[in-house]
Design an enzyme around this catalytic site. Structure first.
Site, PDB file in Angstrom:
ATOM      1  N   CYS A  44      71.957  30.365  -0.088  1.00  0.00           N
ATOM      2  CA  CYS A  44      72.540  31.718  -0.276  1.00  0.00           C
ATOM      3  C   CYS A  44      73.086  32.181   1.125  1.00  0.00           C
ATOM      4  O   CYS A  44      74.264  32.066   1.386  1.00  0.00           O
ATOM      5  CB  CYS A  44      71.832  32.592  -1.190  1.00  0.00           C
ATOM      6  SG  CYS A  44      71.271  32.227  -2.596  1.00  0.00           S
ATOM      7  N   ARG A  45      72.046  32.792   1.763  1.00  0.00           N
ATOM      8  CA  ARG A  45      72.500  33.467   2.995  1.00  0.00           C
ATOM      9  C   ARG A  45      73.151  32.678   3.982  1.00  0.00           C
ATOM     10  O   ARG A  45      74.312  32.921   4.717  1.00  0.00           O
ATOM     11  CB  ARG A  45      71.277  34.408   3.563  1.00  0.00           C
ATOM     12  CG  ARG A  45      71.034  35.622   2.845  1.00  0.00           C
ATOM     13  CD  ARG A  45      69.491  36.004   2.957  1.00  0.00           C
ATOM     14  NE  ARG A  45      68.443  35.183   2.646  1.00  0.00           N
ATOM     15  CZ  ARG A  45      67.261  35.305   3.036  1.00  0.00           C
ATOM     16  NH1 ARG A  45      67.000  36.321   3.743  1.00  0.00           N
ATOM     17  NH2 ARG A  45      66.233  34.118   2.895  1.00  0.00           N
TER      18      ARG A  45
HETATM   19  P1  4NP Z   1      68.492  32.021   0.625  1.00  0.00           P
HETATM   20  O1  4NP Z   1      67.839  32.290  -0.756  1.00  0.00           O
HETATM   21  O2  4NP Z   1      67.130  31.763   1.736  1.00  0.00           O
HETATM   22  O3  4NP Z   1      69.430  32.825   1.134  1.00  0.00           O
HETATM   23  O4  4NP Z   1      69.110  30.655   0.573  1.00  0.00           O
HETATM   24  C1  4NP Z   1      66.809  31.889  -1.732  1.00  0.00           C
HETATM   25  C2  4NP Z   1      67.258  30.591  -2.374  1.00  0.00           C
HETATM   26  C3  4NP Z   1      66.368  29.969  -3.097  1.00  0.00           C
HETATM   27  C4  4NP Z   1      65.246  30.495  -3.192  1.00  0.00           C
HETATM   28  C5  4NP Z   1      64.789  31.874  -2.566  1.00  0.00           C
HETATM   29  C6  4NP Z   1      65.818  32.391  -1.752  1.00  0.00           C
HETATM   30  N1  4NP Z   1      64.076  30.048  -4.254  1.00  0.00           N
HETATM   31  O5  4NP Z   1      63.103  30.618  -4.234  1.00  0.00           O
HETATM   32  O6  4NP Z   1      64.506  28.802  -4.845  1.00  0.00           O
END
Ligand code: 4NP
Length: 145
Positions: free
Chosen positions: A8-9
């Site tokens: 995501c981020r």
């Molecule tokens: P990211 O967000 O760290 O911005 O990619 C997340 C993506 C997946 C998960 C948690 C945060 N997850 O629990 O799978």
């Protein structure tokens, strides 16, 4: 660019910075990774892809990977999206590495703050705006461009 899952981020932050680097004809290599390996080789979350595409950031070809100690040697600056990312990144810092590890939003006027995780909040648009401002400031500060 480093977040927890690398779906995501940090993929959005990579896409935003790559786009600005290209527009400004800079020679900067941008990459992203997650502190966890949960989504290895997966494409970014479809919600991130949609918001990124609407801003002209190409992220659909990205594949998730986990950060490794060698990233400290391969990059001049490592940016975590939140404070828990920073703590996890610091755990794998090689002994003699002086590579700076900072929060992305330290390049905005909200210093020492976490970039909210849209995986949970669903506010991909709001996060994209914050990423855009920080990446723009980063290039001004580092490259005067
Ligand atoms: P990211 O967000 O760290 O911005 O990619 C997340 C993506 C997946 C998960 C948690 C945060 N997850 O629990 O799978």
């Amino acid at each position: 660019m480093v977040c927890l899952g690398n779906i995501c981020r940090s993929p959005m932050a990579q896409g935003a910075l790559e786009n600005m680097v290209r527009e400004r004809s800079l020679a900067v290599i941008v990459d992203s990774a997650g502190t966890e390996n949960w989504h290895f080789n997966k494409s970014p979350d479809y919600r991130a892809q949609k918001v990124a595409a609407s801003r002209g950031w190409e992220i659909s070809a990205q594949k998730a990977r986990q950060i490794s100690s060698s990233d400290f040697n391969n990059f001049d600056l490592i940016l975590g999206m939140d404070k828990s990312n920073i703590a996890d990144i610091e755990k794998i810092r090689p002994k003699n590495s002086k590579t700076p590890v900072m929060l992305l939003l330290d390049f905005s006027n909200i210093k020492n703050k976490n970039l909210p995780d849209p995986y949970y909040t669903n506010d991909f648009e709001g996060v994209a705006k914050m990423i855009e401002i920080a990446c723009d400031n980063l290039l001004v500060q580092y490259f005067n461009s």
